[in-house]
Design an enzyme around this catalytic site. Sequence first.
Site, short mmCIF file in Angstrom:
data_model
loop_
_atom_site.label_atom_id
_atom_site.label_comp_id
_atom_site.label_asym_id
_atom_site.label_seq_id
_atom_site.Cartn_x
_atom_site.Cartn_y
_atom_site.Cartn_z
N THR A 200 0.88 -1.16 0.00
CA THR A 200 0.00 0.00 0.00
C THR A 200 0.91 1.20 0.00
O THR A 200 2.06 1.08 0.37
CB THR A 200 -0.80 0.03 1.34
OG1 THR A 200 -1.67 -1.09 1.37
CG2 THR A 200 -1.61 1.29 1.54
N GLY A 252 0.20 -2.57 5.94
CA GLY A 252 0.33 -3.88 6.56
C GLY A 252 -1.02 -4.53 6.74
O GLY A 252 -1.98 -4.17 6.03
N1 ASP Z 1 -3.30 -2.33 4.59
C1 ASP Z 1 -3.59 -2.90 3.31
C2 ASP Z 1 -4.86 -3.68 3.40
O1 ASP Z 1 -5.04 -4.38 4.37
C3 ASP Z 1 -2.54 -3.78 2.77
C4 ASP Z 1 -1.14 -3.36 3.05
O2 ASP Z 1 -0.87 -2.25 3.43
O3 ASP Z 1 -0.22 -4.15 2.90
O4 ASP Z 1 -5.63 -3.65 2.47
#
Ligand code: ASP
Length: 350
Positions: A200, A252
Amino acid sequence: MADFSRRRFLQSAAAAGAFAAPAAARFAAGAHRRRSPVAIASANGLQAVELAVRRMTEGWRPVDAAVAGVELVENDPDDDSVGLGGLPNEEGVVELDACVMDGPSGLGGAVAALQNVKNPAQVALKVMRHTDHVLLVGEGALRFARAYGFPEENLLTERSRRAWLEWRERRSARDKWIAPDENGEHGKEWFQQFKGKTGTIHLGAVAANGDVGSCTTTSGLAFKIPGRVGDSPLLGAGNYCDNDVGTGGSTGRGEACILASGGAFVVQQMELGKSPTDACLEACRRVVRLTKVKRLLDAKGRPDFQVQFYAASRDGRTGAAGLYAGKYAVCDEQGARHVDLAALYDEAPR
Ligand code: ASP
């Protein structure tokens, strides 16, 4: 009022005052006051923070500068966590999530599970500026984007399509799909990079005058259940800002951040006096405390996933922390660079 309760009332009023007046006064007169704009982002945002700072130097509003920065990553077909080339859901369809927040107006906008439009952060800006709503999802978000002239395109690249096909082929040995190595083609190595993949970009921007704006944009969890929405488009979770305090956001495992109200919590911690890094560490501790079920814990009882928080205060300080080690990107008068996250644990989960 009896003396006793009167004293208590006065004490609590004084304490409330200390919290109610606080941020604006403390940060405006702050010893850390900056002259140049500052931006913080997840590690994939090195060029994004640089562009955001350049735009703020040219006079752009922080939220617009943030969106301009993350657009670089949304347009990059090689970043498989955001926009074009983002890894799809379990049916092979790319669904994007994003939100923006504007400090000076206190407004925000968001879209979730948006298909076929590679710049969801731009669409979120339009939601903020052209509607009285905060969040549009799915088909409604797509129709809204279409009405505002956003082009539609297939967001799958050859690489993300191949990754999805291989994920499907490798999911079970008991279905009718055959993985490449079973046919003697190639082994698991190439696919390893996509397993449990998240990614992200969050970007927090602070202008020279202390105004703030922020944005988070993502394709979410790879191979998710269609319709799954993570923290990224949820104001208060993957992104938040308060013009009297600063910005907070996360990347995350989105489910963990939602359950901890991560972004809002980070900003609130700064309001209560924590530095950006300490505010992020406090958010990590909160995630640890709230993660109780065994399937989410490693052999040592620690969360078996990564979550990172990012913070920028309106006086221009920045900081970030993760459960585990990692990097983030920052740009200030010293230029754009990667910095180590403050980490709660030394070693990766087992
Ligand atoms: N936070 C994002 C989600 O859960 C994914 C990520 O940041 O890795 O969609």
